[in-house]
Scaffold this motif. Structure first.
Motif: not given
Length: 360
Positions: A252-255, A264-267
């Motif tokens: 998701s953060p790549a988008f 944004t950041e994925a935990l």
């Protein structure tokens, strides 16, 4: 965020565990022929049509499909069978009379049922995916093709503005510091919701009920689907959103890149990984064509097309990923695991109990 919209239509658990397992049957090594070379060598003699049963989110560039057909002599016919859970059910119920020659899209949360029904035949590929993606049981019949992890995501821009450190772990989500900030799709109504639930099972075992009780007491919001959570409540995607913590994906953060940086950041300590597999159906009308198709899906060309076509990570180390994925979408190194066998044995009971906890 089309990538997650696509992934949300996949299996009821997604995004999956890294499973320690025996290596897949197949060749490998520097002397092994490429997937297209192997497919071409036997396929041009047999020819005909190879039918692929898959989920509704299957997509590859037409130029790759045409190349497969030209190089192998087979014509590819794709039959979508709903989401991946529906696909697994159909393959299980038709194991004695297969609906296609090959199947793609069965993941590690659904694999045990069609395998147990004998829906898949043994298959040998000319290249061997990394062992970390292989199934502990059935690795000679289902070949890993792609992976994606469901992770808690945070709106880093929101937390920077508020001067608050974002959460990092599942335990943090029950901390009063993050009260009323988290939203998740439901386990009974959403693929990523189920995956998040499985992460809590992997972390807490039978204590998952207490964890969910604490999570809800801390103001966690449960909605029907991923789009409801992400586009309705998540502050990074909705102007009216009020919750900067959401269940989404590692990609998701790549988008959400703006001005050369992601917002944004994925935990990565909260992730549950899904691995999707392909296989030859037992009793297939065209088993040679099916084997050639499975082999082709491990080729560099197909593997490198997966991120932009189906918004998933390739499993083959030689594949390339878009620059934004490489920069902003690191994958978890130790995702949560629940075996396909344990999921199959407990899914219905877990969902019944989860519904009871959430509805209190």
């Amino acid at each position: 965020m089309l990538h997650v919209r696509v992934r949300a239509a996949l299996v009821t658990a997604l995004t999956a565990s890294a499973l320690t397992a025996c290596s897949l049957a197949g060749g490998g090594g520097d002397e092994a022929p490429s997937a297209t070379e192997s497919a071409s060598s036997g396929a041009t003699q047999a020819g005909g049509t190879v039918v692929l049963a898959t989920h509704e989110s299957f997509a590859l560039p037409q130029k790759l499909v045409r190349a497969f057909e030209e190089e192998t002599g087979y014509s590819l016919e794709v039959r979508a069978a709903g989401d991946a859970g529906t696909l697994a059910t159909k393959l299980s119920l038709t194991a004695d009379n297969p609906i296609a020659d090959a199947a793609f899209g069965i993941d590690n949360t659904f694999a045990s049922r069609p395998l147990g029904e004998g829906a898949f035949a043994e298959v040998t590929t000319t290249t061997t995916p990394p062992e970390e993606y292989a199934l502990a049981e059935g690795g000679d019949r289902l070949v890993p093709v792609d992976s994606a992890s469901v992770c808690v995501n945070v709106d880093t821009a929101w937390f920077e503005r508020e001067g608050i450190e974002p959460p990092r772990t599942l335990a943090d989500l029950t901390d009063p510091a993050y009260a009323d900030l988290f939203v998740t799709p439901g386990a009974s109504t959403s693929s990523p919701g189920m995956a998040f639930f499985l992460a809590t099972v992997a972390e807490h075992g039978d204590g998952w009920r207490d964890y969910w009780t604490d999570l809800l007491a801390n103001g966690a919001k449960v909605v029907d689907g991923w789009e409801d959570a992400y586009y309705g409540d998540f502050t990074a995607a909705s102007e009216t959103g009020t919750r900067p913590v959401v269940v989404s994906y590692d990609s998701s953060p790549a988008f959400t890149v703006e001005g050369g940086r992601t917002t944004t950041e994925a935990l990565l300590d909260t992730c549950f990984r899904q691995v999707e597999y392909a296989g030859v159906l037992a009793g297939a009308d065209n088993p040679d064509g099916a084997a050639a198709l499975v082999d082709w899906m491990l080729s560099d060309e197909v593997q490198s097309a997966l991120p932009e076509s189906m918004y998933v990570f390739p499993v083959m180390p030689g594949a390339t990923v878009p620059d934004d994925w490489a920069r902003f979408a690191p994958q978890p190194t130790e995702p949560y695991e629940v075996s396909p066998e344990e999921i199959a044995a407990n899914r219905e009971q877990w969902l019944t109990e989860w519904t009871d906890v959430v509805s209190r």
